[in-house]
Motif scaffolding. Structure first.
Motif, short mmCIF file in Angstrom:
data_model
loop_
_atom_site.label_atom_id
_atom_site.label_comp_id
_atom_site.label_asym_id
_atom_site.label_seq_id
_atom_site.Cartn_x
_atom_site.Cartn_y
_atom_site.Cartn_z
N HIS A 77 0.81 -1.21 0.00
CA HIS A 77 0.00 0.00 0.00
C HIS A 77 0.85 1.27 0.00
N ARG A 78 2.06 1.20 0.56
CA ARG A 78 2.96 2.35 0.48
C ARG A 78 3.40 2.57 -0.97
N PRO A 118 -0.99 2.86 -3.23
CA PRO A 118 -2.18 2.97 -2.38
C PRO A 118 -3.43 2.46 -3.10
N GLY A 119 -4.27 1.76 -2.36
CA GLY A 119 -5.51 1.24 -2.94
C GLY A 119 -5.36 -0.10 -3.62
N MET A 120 -4.17 -0.70 -3.56
CA MET A 120 -3.95 -1.99 -4.20
C MET A 120 -4.85 -3.06 -3.58
N TRP A 157 13.50 2.18 -1.12
CA TRP A 157 12.83 1.85 0.13
C TRP A 157 13.82 1.27 1.14
N SER A 158 14.73 0.41 0.67
CA SER A 158 15.73 -0.18 1.58
C SER A 158 16.60 0.89 2.19
N GLN A 159 17.10 1.81 1.36
CA GLN A 159 17.94 2.89 1.88
C GLN A 159 17.16 3.77 2.84
N GLU A 187 2.63 7.05 -5.53
CA GLU A 187 1.37 7.74 -5.34
C GLU A 187 0.99 7.86 -3.87
N SER A 188 1.92 7.52 -2.99
CA SER A 188 1.62 7.58 -1.57
C SER A 188 1.36 9.02 -1.14
#
Length: 327
Positions: A147-148, A151-153, A280-282, A294-295
């Motif tokens: 979702h991050r 969003p809306g998945m 995201w990992s970093q 789109e978050s």
């Protein structure tokens, strides 16, 4: 040193225990003499009785691999204060007991990012076995990552009741496929062949756990959420030999240690998805407040202390060079 490692279940059954066996072998290759003992998947009282019997035979360090070791170690540690205990992926700590663990939730979060970035239908699935606290945390992290990223998945999750029942796993994946799911995060162990059969029959793509399934079955796996708990065995033994184990405390490894926690991606995964996973990992490691895709709201990973992962990039070919330049 008299070191004994306890694995629960049956030899050759499931990727979690495969990691454990690899950890024992790594310790032996490093020069440590390690006795490996299998304990059947029985109730906690029977597991505790087996451990107490093992303690009577003598040991300096006993490592219980997996959360089924929590109760037996809690019972034995008080009766045998001269023996040291470590539970891998457990929670019990005491004056002579410690925990070593990998952050499965962080790997699951990245699996959610991967699934959301690569789905073709907009339908994602999660398949777990039994609703333990650890399993619920993994599911929550996977859903959050998806979702991050998007969003809306759409998301369908299920705990089928067993981590080792292949038929239950197949039936659950069939139900997901009929509802439009095309990527399944299979957070189970011995029942994984059932997911693989469903992937072949219904053209699903799977994200595995624990080990790198993209190497073993590249045509079936979109990726693998690697949380190599077996490395904790070798690391704990090494620390114990040097007197560095923090008894009464927990030691954990996350995405800041890619040898322990990371997401491996299959050969069909696009470059944009790989870059998103790196970002995201970093961000998790640095503790930054970030907004991606789109978050609508910024996200902060508050467990970080601002560490930066060192990165070295080698590339060949125009697309790889382009990606390396942007990284």
């Amino acid at each position: 040193m008299r070191i004994k490692v306890l694995l629960f279940g049956s030899p050759g059954h499931g990727s979690f225990n495969s990691c454990g066996l690899a950890g024992v072998e790594a310790a032996r290759q490093a020069g440590q003499q390690v006795d490996l003992i299998w304990i059947e998947s029985a109730g906690p009282a029977i597991r505790a009785a087996r451990l107490i019997d093992i303690c009577h035979r003598g040991a300096d360090l006993i490592i219980a691999y997996g959360s089924p070791g929590d109760y037996p170690v809690a019972m034995a540690a008080m009766r045998f204060p001269h023996i040291h205990f470590i539970v891998v992926q457990g929670s019990y700590v005491g004056e002579n007991a410690a925990v070593y663990s990998v952050r499965e939730d962080q790997a699951a979060f990245l699996a959610g990012v991967l699934a959301a970035a690569e789905t073709r239908t907009g339908g994602l699935g999660h398949l777990g076995g039994v609703k333990t606290d650890a399993a619920l945390r993994v599911r929550a992290a996977y859903v959050d990552g998806a979702h991050r990223q998007s969003p809306g998945m759409g998301m369908m999750t299920s705990f089928c009741g067993s981590i080792d029942d292949a038929e239950l796993a197949f039936d659950t994946c069939e139900a997901m496929a009929r509802r439009g799911v095309d990527v399944v995060f299979g957070a189970i162990d011995g029942g994984r062949p059932g997911i693989e059969r469903a992937c072949q029959k219904f053209r699903l793509r799977q994200i595995g756990t624990h080990i790198d399934w993209t190497e073993a079955e590249p045509h079936l796996y979109l990726g693998s959420a690697i949380a190599d708990s077996g490395r904790c065995i070798a690391t704990a033994i090494k620390d114990y030999a040097k007197g560095n184990v923090r008894f009464g405390a927990s030691t954990s490894f996350g995405v800041e240690s890619p040898d322990y926690v990371r997401v491996a991606v299959g050969r069909t995964v696009g470059q944009a998805t790989k870059l998103a996973l790196d970002e995201w990992s970093q961000a998790m490691v640095r503790g930054e407040e970030v907004t991606y895709g789109e978050s609508p709201n910024p996200v902060q990973f508050t467990w970080s202390n601002g560490y930066d992962i060192p990165v070295w990039i080698a590339a060949y070919g125009p697309k790889a060079l382009d990606a390396a330049g942007r990284a």
